[in-house]
Design a protein around this motif. Structure first.
Motif, PDB file in Angstrom:
ATOM      1  N   GLY A 132       0.788  -1.222   0.000  1.00  0.00           N
ATOM      2  CA  GLY A 132       0.000   0.000   0.000  1.00  0.00           C
ATOM      3  C   GLY A 132       0.818   1.270   0.000  1.00  0.00           C
ATOM      4  N   TRP A 133       2.126   1.163   0.163  1.00  0.00           N
ATOM      5  CA  TRP A 133       2.971   2.365   0.140  1.00  0.00           C
ATOM      6  C   TRP A 133       3.243   2.785  -1.298  1.00  0.00           C
ATOM      7  N   PRO A 134       3.454   4.090  -1.530  1.00  0.00           N
ATOM      8  CA  PRO A 134       3.770   4.549  -2.889  1.00  0.00           C
ATOM      9  C   PRO A 134       5.102   3.989  -3.362  1.00  0.00           C
ATOM     10  N   THR A 135       5.280   3.944  -4.654  1.00  0.00           N
ATOM     11  CA  THR A 135       6.518   3.403  -5.225  1.00  0.00           C
ATOM     12  C   THR A 135       7.733   4.191  -4.773  1.00  0.00           C
ATOM     13  N   ASN A 136       7.565   5.502  -4.685  1.00  0.00           N
ATOM     14  CA  ASN A 136       8.648   6.366  -4.218  1.00  0.00           C
ATOM     15  C   ASN A 136       8.154   7.218  -3.055  1.00  0.00           C
ATOM     16  N   GLY A 137       8.985   7.346  -2.038  1.00  0.00           N
ATOM     17  CA  GLY A 137       8.616   8.191  -0.916  1.00  0.00           C
ATOM     18  C   GLY A 137       7.765   7.479   0.109  1.00  0.00           C
ATOM     19  N   TYR A 138       7.037   8.276   0.885  1.00  0.00           N
ATOM     20  CA  TYR A 138       6.262   7.776   2.006  1.00  0.00           C
ATOM     21  C   TYR A 138       4.783   8.122   1.851  1.00  0.00           C
ATOM     22  N   PRO A 139       3.915   7.360   2.495  1.00  0.00           N
ATOM     23  CA  PRO A 139       2.489   7.709   2.488  1.00  0.00           C
ATOM     24  C   PRO A 139       2.224   8.907   3.390  1.00  0.00           C
ATOM     25  N   ALA A 140       0.959   9.339   3.425  1.00  0.00           N
ATOM     26  CA  ALA A 140       0.584  10.436   4.314  1.00  0.00           C
ATOM     27  C   ALA A 140       0.843  10.048   5.758  1.00  0.00           C
ATOM     28  N   ASN A 141       1.044  11.027   6.613  1.00  0.00           N
ATOM     29  CA  ASN A 141       1.393  10.789   8.012  1.00  0.00           C
ATOM     30  C   ASN A 141       0.440   9.820   8.694  1.00  0.00           C
ATOM     31  N   GLN A 142       0.987   9.059   9.643  1.00  0.00           N
ATOM     32  CA  GLN A 142       0.167   8.105  10.371  1.00  0.00           C
ATOM     33  C   GLN A 142      -0.878   8.839  11.210  1.00  0.00           C
ATOM     34  N   GLY A 143      -1.978   8.137  11.399  1.00  0.00           N
ATOM     35  CA  GLY A 143      -3.130   8.723  12.072  1.00  0.00           C
ATOM     36  C   GLY A 143      -4.412   8.031  11.639  1.00  0.00           C
ATOM     37  N   PRO A 144      -4.674   7.961  10.291  1.00  0.00           N
ATOM     38  CA  PRO A 144      -5.927   7.354   9.835  1.00  0.00           C
ATOM     39  C   PRO A 144      -5.859   5.853   9.592  1.00  0.00           C
ATOM     40  N   TYR A 145      -4.715   5.212   9.828  1.00  0.00           N
ATOM     41  CA  TYR A 145      -4.545   3.809   9.418  1.00  0.00           C
ATOM     42  C   TYR A 145      -4.949   2.806  10.491  1.00  0.00           C
ATOM     43  N   TYR A 146      -4.847   3.185  11.760  1.00  0.00           N
ATOM     44  CA  TYR A 146      -5.163   2.269  12.854  1.00  0.00           C
ATOM     45  C   TYR A 146      -6.652   1.905  12.841  1.00  0.00           C
ATOM     46  N   CYS A 147      -6.931   0.590  12.791  1.00  0.00           N
ATOM     47  CA  CYS A 147      -8.311   0.084  12.739  1.00  0.00           C
ATOM     48  C   CYS A 147      -9.093   0.753  11.605  1.00  0.00           C
ATOM     49  N   SER A 148      -8.425   0.966  10.493  1.00  0.00           N
ATOM     50  CA  SER A 148      -8.979   1.751   9.391  1.00  0.00           C
ATOM     51  C   SER A 148      -9.965   0.961   8.536  1.00  0.00           C
TER      52      SER A 148
END
Length: 359
Positions: A145-161
């Motif tokens: 689920g991570w982008p090919t380059n770089g990082y995803p948006a900051n953590q926060g919405p992923y827990y129990c998403s």
């Protein structure tokens, strides 16, 4: 391929023998048993493998002996086929008279600890965090689920998403969940974790050595599920410095705690022994755990012991329901890393909490 699962096996069973190699990695191989159904461990003969290819022996004395300790229905082959978790032993010398535990047969020693304190009927529940990887080459680690380059948006919405923009890997987590239930493992739940592509499953409550058996079996099934999808898992405690790491929080209670007869003093006294043995525990709580236990990202400092009510920044959390019932409940040791050997961790917790406490 699915059509082959239902073919008649002519009254024979496929048994997949699973063991822990010298590096702490799971391995397996299969054999045919001339039985309609496996009824007990006695139906599973000893077997061997090439220890020189598994970091456990030299080529000149390479035979490692497997002894079945736990078996369960095979969720991939179905029918009466089974998977068999084994302890491993090597010959003490070239007289081939005496077998001794291999370098990673920690179950053998943990079981002695549990036998010594069996009157306390220790319960464990371990929360295994892991990361699903699309790419795990030495040049690149890419969580699902991570982008090919770089990082995803900051953590926060992923827990129990919920939702395809924040939840990555539910199909794998669900398939693993159902495989564990089919196998009869004591899996109690699962959830998406704080880092995208990171998940958790919980094994327990289990009594004594059963926790390690069911956790290793569940890890094996998880690896097999991701293998079918052409992916893999990581149980490294800290993949990226600025993102949450992965742990194996260990929930623990004794019969004294569950009935509340010792009160909070029983737990406070137990914590004195935990603090005294803190660095011994840290040496056994997983490799690279110092990279995870930094005092941030919901962790305590690696070299400092603490405990507190409802405190997820402490080494050990005392649930509010436990203190509200005057010690009737459990504690959560938040220090273990995701790559622990569950036999080692449950064994040292039992030793520190009960055997040393009573000495």
């Amino acid at each position: 391929m699915d059509a082959l699962k239902n073919l008649d096996q002519k009254g024979r069973v496929i048994a997949e023998y699973i063991w822990i190699d010298g590096s702490g990695t799971l391995r397996a191989k299969c054999r045919t048993l001339d039985k309609e159904k496996i009824e007990s461990l006695a139906d599973l003969p000893e077997w061997n493998f090439d220890g020189s290819s598994c970091y456990q022996a030299t080529t000149e004395n390479s035979e490692i002996i497997m002894k079945a300790v736990f078996y369960f229905p095979d969720p991939f082959r179905g029918g009466n086929n089974v998977m068999v978790l084994c302890e491993t032993f090597m010959w003490e010398d070239t007289t081939y008279k005496n077998l001794i535990p291999t370098n990673t047969n920690f179950r053998h020693f943990a079981n002695k600890i549990f036998e010594s304190g069996k009157e306390e009927k220790p319960w464990f529940g371990i929360e295994q965090e892991y990361t699903i990887l699309e790419d795990a080459s030495k040049f690149k680690v890419k969580p699902f689920g991570w982008p090919t380059n770089g990082y995803p948006a900051n953590q926060g919405p992923y827990y129990c998403s919920v939702g395809g923009n924040v939840c990555f890997g539910r199909a794998i987590a669900d398939a693993h969940y159902k495989a564990c239930l089919y196998a009869g493992l004591k899996i109690s739940g699962t959830n998406a974790e704080v880092m995208p592509g990171q998940w958790e499953f919980q094994i327990g409550p289990c009594v004594g050595i059963e926790e390690g058996d069911h956790m290793w079996a569940a890890r094996y099934l998880l690896s097999r599920v991701t293998e079918l999808e052409g992916m893999t898992i990581s149980i490294a405690p800290k993949l990226f410095p600025d993102w949450n790491g992965s742990g194996c929080h260990c929930n623990f209670s004794t019969e004294t705690m569950r009935v509340g007869s010792g009160g909070m003093k029983y737990i406070d006294d137990m914590m004195v022994h935990f603090e005294k043995n803190h660095m011994t525990h840290m040496a056994l709580y997983g490799s690279d755990n110092d990279k995870r236990l930094t005092g941030i990202h919901e962790t305590s400092p690696f070299d400092k012991f603490s405990y507190g009510v409802g405190n997820r920044a402490a080494s050990v959390r005392i649930p509010t329901m436990t203190i509200n019932k005057n010690g009737a409940g459990y504690i959560e040791d938040r220090r273990p890393a995701s790559n622990i050997d569950p036999y080692v961790v449950t064994g040292i917790i039992m030793d520190t909490a009960c055997l040393q406490k009573d000495s």
